[in-house]
Design a protein around this motif. Structure first.
Motif, PDB file in Angstrom:
ATOM      1  N   ARG A 328      27.845  30.267  48.069  1.00 36.49           N
ATOM      2  CA  ARG A 328      29.257  30.360  48.421  1.00 36.49           C
ATOM      3  C   ARG A 328      29.725  30.611  47.014  1.00 36.49           C
ATOM      4  NH1 ARG A 328      27.745  25.158  48.720  1.00 36.49           N
ATOM      5  NH2 ARG A 328      27.484  25.399  50.973  1.00 36.49           N
ATOM      6  N   PRO A 329      31.120  31.178  46.974  1.00 36.86           N
ATOM      7  CA  PRO A 329      31.893  31.440  45.669  1.00 36.86           C
ATOM      8  C   PRO A 329      32.511  29.985  45.455  1.00 36.86           C
ATOM      9  CG  PRO A 329      33.238  32.180  47.613  1.00 36.86           C
ATOM     10  CD  PRO A 329      31.803  31.757  48.077  1.00 36.86           C
ATOM     11  N   PRO A 330      32.651  29.983  43.819  1.00 35.73           N
ATOM     12  CA  PRO A 330      33.168  28.926  43.249  1.00 35.73           C
ATOM     13  C   PRO A 330      34.638  28.537  43.661  1.00 35.73           C
ATOM     14  CG  PRO A 330      33.094  30.393  41.602  1.00 35.73           C
ATOM     15  CD  PRO A 330      32.742  30.757  43.025  1.00 35.73           C
ATOM     16  N   PHE A 331      35.275  29.203  44.625  1.00 38.88           N
ATOM     17  CA  PHE A 331      36.708  29.031  44.853  1.00 38.88           C
ATOM     18  C   PHE A 331      36.728  29.030  46.338  1.00 38.88           C
ATOM     19  CE2 PHE A 331      36.164  33.319  43.540  1.00 38.88           C
ATOM     20  CZ  PHE A 331      36.155  33.822  44.781  1.00 38.88           C
ATOM     21  N   THR A 332      37.854  28.487  47.108  1.00 39.15           N
ATOM     22  CA  THR A 332      38.010  28.189  48.363  1.00 39.15           C
ATOM     23  C   THR A 332      38.909  29.762  48.962  1.00 39.15           C
ATOM     24  OG1 THR A 332      40.487  27.446  48.107  1.00 39.15           O
ATOM     25  CG2 THR A 332      38.423  25.760  48.087  1.00 39.15           C
ATOM     26  N   GLU A 333      38.776  29.696  50.175  1.00 37.56           N
ATOM     27  CA  GLU A 333      39.352  30.734  50.644  1.00 37.56           C
ATOM     28  C   GLU A 333      40.882  30.903  50.550  1.00 37.56           C
ATOM     29  OE1 GLU A 333      38.967  31.495  54.941  1.00 37.56           O
ATOM     30  OE2 GLU A 333      36.632  31.190  55.068  1.00 37.56           O
ATOM     31  N   GLN A 334      41.683  29.807  50.320  1.00 39.49           N
ATOM     32  CA  GLN A 334      42.949  29.723  50.094  1.00 39.49           C
ATOM     33  C   GLN A 334      43.160  29.841  48.462  1.00 39.49           C
ATOM     34  OE1 GLN A 334      41.502  27.145  51.472  1.00 39.49           O
ATOM     35  NE2 GLN A 334      42.134  27.748  53.729  1.00 39.49           N
ATOM     36  N   GLN A 335      42.062  29.883  47.697  1.00 34.99           N
ATOM     37  CA  GLN A 335      42.418  30.357  46.237  1.00 34.99           C
ATOM     38  C   GLN A 335      42.196  31.658  46.005  1.00 34.99           C
ATOM     39  OE1 GLN A 335      39.741  27.192  44.777  1.00 34.99           O
ATOM     40  NE2 GLN A 335      41.361  25.860  44.070  1.00 34.99           N
ATOM     41  N   GLU A 336      41.248  32.327  46.897  1.00 37.74           N
ATOM     42  CA  GLU A 336      40.681  33.716  46.690  1.00 37.74           C
ATOM     43  C   GLU A 336      41.423  34.602  45.982  1.00 37.74           C
ATOM     44  OE1 GLU A 336      37.508  36.862  48.671  1.00 37.74           O
ATOM     45  OE2 GLU A 336      38.804  35.403  49.925  1.00 37.74           O
ATOM     46  N   GLU A 337      42.645  35.023  46.595  1.00 36.29           N
ATOM     47  CA  GLU A 337      43.642  36.217  46.294  1.00 36.29           C
ATOM     48  C   GLU A 337      44.257  35.669  45.003  1.00 36.29           C
ATOM     49  OE1 GLU A 337      46.537  36.906  49.146  1.00 36.29           O
ATOM     50  OE2 GLU A 337      45.033  37.701  50.753  1.00 36.29           O
ATOM     51  N   SER A 338      44.641  34.740  44.643  1.00 34.23           N
ATOM     52  CA  SER A 338      45.118  34.166  43.231  1.00 34.23           C
ATOM     53  C   SER A 338      44.152  34.193  42.250  1.00 34.23           C
ATOM     54  CB  SER A 338      45.762  32.820  43.484  1.00 34.23           C
ATOM     55  OG  SER A 338      44.712  31.714  43.894  1.00 34.23           O
ATOM     56  N   VAL A 339      43.054  33.930  42.581  1.00 39.22           N
ATOM     57  CA  VAL A 339      41.848  34.241  41.433  1.00 39.22           C
ATOM     58  C   VAL A 339      41.549  35.557  41.277  1.00 39.22           C
ATOM     59  CG1 VAL A 339      39.539  33.728  41.093  1.00 39.22           C
ATOM     60  CG2 VAL A 339      40.749  32.103  42.266  1.00 39.22           C
ATOM     61  N   TYR A 340      41.826  36.573  42.235  1.00 39.71           N
ATOM     62  CA  TYR A 340      41.625  37.754  42.033  1.00 39.71           C
ATOM     63  C   TYR A 340      42.689  38.379  41.079  1.00 39.71           C
ATOM     64  CZ  TYR A 340      37.838  37.764  45.324  1.00 39.71           C
ATOM     65  OH  TYR A 340      36.617  37.345  46.050  1.00 39.71           O
ATOM     66  N   LEU A 341      43.857  37.947  41.441  1.00 40.85           N
ATOM     67  CA  LEU A 341      45.104  38.555  40.458  1.00 40.85           C
ATOM     68  C   LEU A 341      45.161  37.761  39.170  1.00 40.85           C
ATOM     69  CD1 LEU A 341      47.334  38.649  43.949  1.00 40.85           C
ATOM     70  CD2 LEU A 341      46.534  40.605  42.515  1.00 40.85           C
ATOM     71  N   ASP A 342      44.483  36.922  38.941  1.00 38.71           N
ATOM     72  CA  ASP A 342      44.885  36.064  37.709  1.00 38.71           C
ATOM     73  C   ASP A 342      43.801  36.622  36.648  1.00 38.71           C
ATOM     74  OD1 ASP A 342      45.421  34.468  35.636  1.00 38.71           O
ATOM     75  OD2 ASP A 342      45.226  32.310  36.588  1.00 38.71           O
ATOM     76  N   PRO A 343      44.206  37.279  35.553  1.00 47.89           N
ATOM     77  CA  PRO A 343      43.160  37.674  34.495  1.00 47.89           C
ATOM     78  C   PRO A 343      42.558  36.522  33.702  1.00 47.89           C
ATOM     79  CG  PRO A 343      45.460  38.472  33.556  1.00 47.89           C
ATOM     80  CD  PRO A 343      45.465  37.846  35.199  1.00 47.89           C
ATOM     81  N   LEU A 344      43.269  35.438  33.658  1.00 46.63           N
ATOM     82  CA  LEU A 344      43.112  34.338  32.974  1.00 46.63           C
ATOM     83  C   LEU A 344      42.223  33.151  33.876  1.00 46.63           C
ATOM     84  CD1 LEU A 344      45.955  33.784  30.560  1.00 46.63           C
ATOM     85  CD2 LEU A 344      43.735  35.072  30.104  1.00 46.63           C
ATOM     86  N   ALA A 345      41.966  33.525  35.172  1.00 47.58           N
ATOM     87  CA  ALA A 345      41.335  32.671  35.996  1.00 47.58           C
ATOM     88  C   ALA A 345      39.877  32.374  35.500  1.00 47.58           C
ATOM     89  CB  ALA A 345      41.083  33.288  37.495  1.00 47.58           C
ATOM     90  N   ARG A 346      39.425  30.830  35.460  1.00 48.05           N
ATOM     91  CA  ARG A 346      37.966  30.554  34.874  1.00 48.05           C
ATOM     92  C   ARG A 346      37.638  29.523  35.799  1.00 48.05           C
ATOM     93  NH1 ARG A 346      39.288  34.444  32.591  1.00 48.05           N
ATOM     94  NH2 ARG A 346      39.157  35.061  30.444  1.00 48.05           N
ATOM     95  N   VAL A 347      36.299  29.623  35.759  1.00 45.20           N
ATOM     96  CA  VAL A 347      35.446  28.449  36.707  1.00 45.20           C
ATOM     97  C   VAL A 347      34.942  27.046  35.388  1.00 45.20           C
ATOM     98  CG1 VAL A 347      35.150  29.703  38.577  1.00 45.20           C
ATOM     99  CG2 VAL A 347      33.476  29.570  36.663  1.00 45.20           C
TER     100      VAL A 347
END
Length: 358
Positions: A328-347
């Motif tokens: 599974r991805p490291p983010f939830t379905e609710q977080q998915e769009e905000s992760v894609y749109l944030d160039p500084l998103a990190r896990v």
């Protein structure tokens, strides 16, 4: 059964398998403490007569030596260092002036302006490194890709200490490959009589049906680390047509050299598709570090080596499989769009769950 470059060569011997390497930028490898086995100085391909899969040798990879040579100071490392230092001083002065100009702004404006200045400085600094470091030869018809890639590390054609041949044990390929290398080195002005050992690894491994050139690359990396040039044990009678070339020697026994600075790898495929790699010894990138940076890198390297050894041990005793599949991805379905749109998103890695989380 595979007998490259001999009078009794009669076609390639089929094998299975593939080679694998991990390719990283030098800065990433140093930051993460990854082992650096070699430097990819240049890579090139040629599809000079590409078409149907006709096993006829092509010479298109000669284009890596293409140049209309004229005297140029750009090949001189000292000159390029001088220019880089002067332009970096001007860039540092610009950054200092810009930061002083915004010193009186309020906190929010100051943070935004500082970030913009730092980002611009970083881009300009990288451009300076490219211009005077590794990419100075690009789009310059006076300097061939092969000569420029060697000069980026202060090397010349005389510093190529090994040529890893595609070496299929077919008469057409072996002759063509020797001819191509000889023509390249002559065009680049290698000292006459200064021969390059030709390694034909397929005498031992056969010709794999997957990534055969990566078999060769791993062999070359071992030679760079050890200084050993492996002999072709089947080369007991070199083909007469190969003896006309001035820059190649075909060894039947392994020799120990005082060190190999650079190596060339050729890969010639059906349909006259050719590939070439220039590989540089890893010492050349480590020598560019300060003493403090080198010590920090070695600490990271030792730490990573211990973790790697432990990982292997856990695999061998059955604690976990060698390849651990992500489900599974490291983010939830609710977080998915905000992760894609944030160039500084990190896990980050969570050692308790042994997984990455956002």
């Amino acid at each position: 059964m595979s007998r490259p470059c001999t009078s009794t060569s009669g076609g390639f011997v089929e094998a299975q398998g593939a080679g694998v390497v991990v390719l990283m930028s030098a800065s990433a490898a140093i930051a993460y403490g990854a082992p650096i086995y070699g430097i990819v100085g240049m890579s090139g391909t040629a599809t000079d007569k590409q078409g149907r899969s006709v096993p006829a040798p092509g010479k298109g990879i000669l284009s890596s030596a293409r140049e209309s040579p004229r005297v140029t100071r750009m090949l001189d490392v000292s000159y390029r260092r001088q220019q880089f230092t002067a332009q970096k001083a001007a860039l540092d002065q610009w950054k200092s002036a810009e930061l002083q100009a915004i010193a009186g702004d309020n906190d929010d404006d100051l943070d935004m302006a500082t970030h913009e200045i730092e980002a611009t400085y970083k881009r300009q600094y990288q451009a300076l490194q490219d211009t005077w470091g590794s990419e100075f030869w690009k789009r310059n018809t006076d300097i061939s890709p092969l000569r420029g890639s060697l000069a980026a590390w202060g090397l010349t054609a005389d510093d190529i200490g090994l040529a890893s041949f595609h070496g299929t044990s077919t008469k057409a390929n072996d002759k063509n490959e020797s001819s191509v290398l000889n023509t390249q080195l002559k065009h680049l002005g290698r000292t006459p009589g200064h021969v390059v050992p030709a390694v034909c690894q397929k005498w031992l491994t056969g010709h794999s049906k997957a990534a055969a050139a990566l078999f060769m690359l791993n062999g070359v990396l071992q030679s760079l680390r050890s200084g050993l040039v492996p002999g072709n044990r089947n080369a007991d009678n070199i083909a007469a047509e190969l003896k006309q070339y001035d820059y190649t020697v075909f060894l039947s026994k392994t020799i120990q050299t005082t060190g190999i600075k650079a190596a060339l790898i050729k890969s010639f495929g059906f349909g006259q598709v050719g590939g070439e790699l220039l590989v540089i010894h890893s010492d050349y990138v480590l020598a560019a570090l300060t003493q403090e940076q080198l010590e920090a890198y070695n600490r990271q390297l030792r730490k990573r080596s211990l973790k790697a050894d432990r990982y292997w041990q856990d695999v061998l005793i059955g604690k976990h499989p060698f390849v651990q599949i992500k489900h599974r991805p490291p983010f939830t379905e609710q977080q998915e769009e905000s992760v894609y749109l944030d160039p500084l998103a990190r896990v980050h890695f969570d050692p308790i769950s042994n997984s990455y989380k956002f």
